[in-house]
Design a protein around this motif. Structure first.
Motif, mmCIF file in Angstrom:
data_model
loop_
_atom_site.group_PDB
_atom_site.id
_atom_site.type_symbol
_atom_site.label_atom_id
_atom_site.label_comp_id
_atom_site.label_asym_id
_atom_site.label_seq_id
_atom_site.Cartn_x
_atom_site.Cartn_y
_atom_site.Cartn_z
ATOM 1 N N ALA A 120 0.832 -1.201 0.000
ATOM 2 C CA ALA A 120 0.000 0.000 0.000
ATOM 3 C C ALA A 120 0.867 1.251 0.000
ATOM 4 O O ALA A 120 0.573 2.235 -0.709
ATOM 5 C CB ALA A 120 -0.927 -0.012 1.213
ATOM 6 N N PHE A 121 1.957 1.242 0.783
ATOM 7 C CA PHE A 121 2.887 2.381 0.817
ATOM 8 C C PHE A 121 3.443 2.664 -0.572
ATOM 9 O O PHE A 121 3.493 3.816 -1.027
ATOM 10 C CB PHE A 121 4.052 2.070 1.762
ATOM 11 N N LYS A 122 3.885 1.595 -1.222
ATOM 12 C CA LYS A 122 4.525 1.758 -2.534
ATOM 13 C C LYS A 122 3.552 2.356 -3.533
ATOM 14 O O LYS A 122 3.919 3.216 -4.346
ATOM 15 C CB LYS A 122 5.041 0.403 -3.015
ATOM 16 N N ARG A 123 2.309 1.927 -3.486
ATOM 17 C CA ARG A 123 1.315 2.385 -4.451
ATOM 18 C C ARG A 123 0.966 3.859 -4.263
ATOM 19 O O ARG A 123 0.704 4.578 -5.220
ATOM 20 C CB ARG A 123 0.068 1.520 -4.339
ATOM 21 N N TYR A 124 0.980 4.319 -2.990
ATOM 22 C CA TYR A 124 0.525 5.685 -2.700
ATOM 23 C C TYR A 124 1.603 6.518 -1.980
ATOM 24 O O TYR A 124 1.286 7.396 -1.192
ATOM 25 C CB TYR A 124 -0.741 5.634 -1.847
ATOM 26 N N CYS A 125 2.881 6.261 -2.279
ATOM 27 C CA CYS A 125 3.965 6.877 -1.509
ATOM 28 C C CYS A 125 4.038 8.396 -1.687
ATOM 29 O O CYS A 125 4.552 9.097 -0.812
ATOM 30 C CB CYS A 125 5.306 6.238 -1.844
ATOM 31 N N VAL A 126 3.530 8.953 -2.768
ATOM 32 C CA VAL A 126 3.627 10.406 -2.976
ATOM 33 C C VAL A 126 2.293 11.119 -2.726
ATOM 34 O O VAL A 126 2.195 12.326 -2.899
ATOM 35 C CB VAL A 126 4.120 10.740 -4.402
ATOM 36 N N SER A 127 1.287 10.387 -2.313
ATOM 37 C CA SER A 127 -0.049 10.986 -2.166
ATOM 38 C C SER A 127 -0.130 11.885 -0.930
ATOM 39 O O SER A 127 0.595 11.705 0.043
ATOM 40 C CB SER A 127 -1.105 9.887 -2.091
ATOM 41 N N ASN A 128 -1.045 12.858 -0.999
ATOM 42 C CA ASN A 128 -1.194 13.851 0.059
ATOM 43 C C ASN A 128 -2.680 14.192 0.210
ATOM 44 O O ASN A 128 -3.283 14.765 -0.697
ATOM 45 C CB ASN A 128 -0.396 15.111 -0.293
ATOM 46 N N PRO A 129 -3.279 13.866 1.361
ATOM 47 C CA PRO A 129 -4.710 14.144 1.554
ATOM 48 C C PRO A 129 -5.068 15.627 1.528
ATOM 49 O O PRO A 129 -6.247 15.964 1.426
ATOM 50 C CB PRO A 129 -4.994 13.555 2.945
ATOM 51 N N LEU A 130 -4.048 16.509 1.619
ATOM 52 C CA LEU A 130 -4.325 17.940 1.546
ATOM 53 C C LEU A 130 -4.894 18.321 0.177
ATOM 54 O O LEU A 130 -5.522 19.368 0.027
ATOM 55 C CB LEU A 130 -3.040 18.737 1.822
#
Length: 555
Positions: free
Chosen positions: A164-174
């Protein structure tokens, strides 16, 4: 001002206003009368504050606090004298050096500036290996000898979280428009927790951990009380067994904190003292299910009735209870009420990174309804950088943590959490039963319903429980030390289940060794002995802890 405040005596503002009106009529408007009115108001308001303080704390506690304050000042004067200060400073310097030496290895060459050129993955991994070998030996948490701290869900769970980390490592809920999947995951995490705690129509938010969840709940109740009641000098009432995060919230948000003793037998907060501490400035009560020190649960039903009666908030701290408390009954254990089914409960904190097995740095704070949650938000509509809004303390947040949490909860499912609860609580009760039946020198604190077992020495047993803790440390166990009374606790995890009998065996041996050496010189004895050595003891411990925190950032 609520109608309740008037039934307990005319509010001080009304009394002062009546006095001013009598003395500042057209025929009697003089400077002296104005002075008298001001003096009366100041004296009255301060007397009222003093009365509320004594009522909340009790005369005995107030006198004890005053005595400690005087003794601390006297001790400060003594150790500041030119005859004593050099000796104290020399001893503290040795202690600080010891703290630094334990954290910062000597002789290890570290890079303190950026490398001239970027390094390859192989170089980075090799340097990590070198760093590990140069550092003090790591605790092998897989042995199951670590109390809490690492809530390991298994190697298969690690694979799920890393994926899961690898798939969304650059994501930001902001930026929910850029990362809509993360927004959905976060909303689903909150919804799943609300259903677990029996409030499917409620509201909540994710946070970076239990401390932030508690901080947000306190801030929310402060803003709610200010907006709906006009309270400008907020106070909250907290059991002495509650998490230190409430003290932190008090310091951060300038809220007066009333700490209420717990019953020596049940370990539940003294409800009579809670009721006595409530006044028109009270914004919230606090209860734990379960608390950190001894793993016991406050009487949440009774606290809920008080919260309803006086129209104040009630926060239930379930950070440690997290994914254990909601599944106790389904796992076959008895459970006292603790969640949103209790009228009066307005917010609950739950750590997904504990028994939810989510990655570290994830928690949820829940509210009875969305209207209350809005007081948690920060909104700035006039900032030059555009309209700014955030639900909690952080702006940018790691979407990878949300993805990891969501994945962990989906991987476990309700059946997985029920099985986990059954195994962990079963291990805790096995340990508690063994201590009660086989180690007469120790006694269990209260009746812990979940995963924590706390114990202290029986008076007259000849055992110093802190020495027991140091002996257990030599056997590889890392337990939590407690104060007032001195004690130890183990927070059982899935890793503890396989070594519960080893724990009992080693504890018996540690008690025997402690009886042979009652005045041991281990770390727990040294630290907590210093804290209780004199009125200045806590200050000296604080100095050492500051040195510890400084050392954390020494490269």
């Amino acid at each position: 001002m609520s109608s309740w405040s008037c039934t307990r005596g005319v509010p001080h503002i009304v009394v002062a206003a009546e006095f001013v009106q009598r003395n500042l009529t057209a025929d009697n408007l003089t400077v002296d009368n104005a002075k008298n009115a001001l003096i009366f108001y100041l004296v009255f308001t301060r007397a009222l504050k003093a009365y509320r303080h004594v009522r909340a704390r009790g005369i005995v506690s107030v006198v004890q606090d005053a005595y400690r304050w005087v003794m601390m000042r006297v001790m400060n004067l003594i150790i500041s004298s030119p005859w004593v200060r050099p000796q104290v400073e020399a001893e503290m310097a040795k202690a600080k050096e010891g703290v630094q030496r334990s954290l910062v290895p000597h002789g290890a060459i570290r890079r303190l500036t950026l490398p001239a050129a970027g390094e390859s993955l192989a170089q980075i991994l090799a340097e990590m290996d070198e760093m590990d070998s140069a550092m003090p030996e790591h605790v092998d948490y897989r042995e199951g000898k670590l109390s809490g701290a690492v809530y390991h869900g298994g190697e298969d769970m690690e694979e799920i979280i890393v994926a899961a980390f690898k798939r969304y490592c650059v994501s930001n809920p902001l930026h929910p428009d850029a990362f809509p999947a993360i927004r959905t995951m976060e909303a689903e995490i909150v919804s799943m927790c609300l259903h677990m705690y029996n409030n499917p129509t409620g509201a909540g938010a994710t946070t970076s951990g239990g401390t932030e969840s508690i901080l947000m709940a306190v801030k929310t109740h402060r803003e709610w009380a200010s907006a709906t009641k006009g309270i400008t000098e907020p106070e909250m009432i907290v059991p002495e067994s509650a998490h230190a995060a409430f003290d932190k919230a008090s310091a951060y948000f300038k809220i007066k904190l009333h700490t209420i003793p717990v019953d020596l037998v049940t370990r539940q907060v003294d409800l009579k003292r809670v009721r006595r501490a409530i006044n028109p400035n009270t914004i919230m009560l606090v209860g734990s299910a379960i608390n950190f020190p001894d793993g016991c649960q406050d009487d949440i039903v009774a606290l809920g009735k008080l919260a309803q009666r006086y129209n104040i908030g009630l926060h239930v701290d379930c950070c440690l209870g997290s994914f254990i408390m909601p599944f106790l009954e389904k796992a076959g254990f008895s459970s006292a009420p603790f969640d949103f089914r209790i009228p009066g409960v307005t917010s609950i904190s739950c750590d997904t990174h504990k028994y939810g097995f989510a990655p570290k740095g994830s928690s949820v704070v829940m509210y009875r309804d969305a209207e209350l949650r809005r007081f948690q938000y920060y909104v700035n509509p006039v900032w030059l950088g555009g309209v700014y809004a955030s639900p909690g303390l952080a702006g940018s947040r790691p979407g990878s943590l949300i993805a990891g949490t969501w994945a962990a909860m989906h991987y476990m499912g309700e059946a997985g959490y029920i099985a986990s609860c059954r195994a962990i609580v079963g291990a805790a009760r096995h340990i508690a039963a063994a201590i009660t039946a086989e180690i007469p020198e120790l006694r269990i604190l209260g009746s812990p319903p979940a995963s924590v077992v706390a114990f202290s020495a029986v008076e007259g047993s000849g055992v110093n429980v802190l020495v027991v803790g140091d002996m257990m440390s030599k056997k590889g166990w890392h337990l939590n030390a407690l104060q007032n009374p001195p004690g130890l606790h183990i927070a059982c995890t899935r890793l503890t289940v396989a070594v519960k009998d080893d724990f009992v065996r080693d504890l018996k041996e540690a008690v025997r060794e402690a009886k042979e050496s009652p005045d041991g010189k281990g770390n727990l004895v040294a630290l907590y002995g210093l804290g209780t050595s004199s009125a200045i003891g806590p200050t000296m411990v604080g100095t050492l802890i500051n040195a510890f925190l400084d050392a954390l950032y020494q490269a």
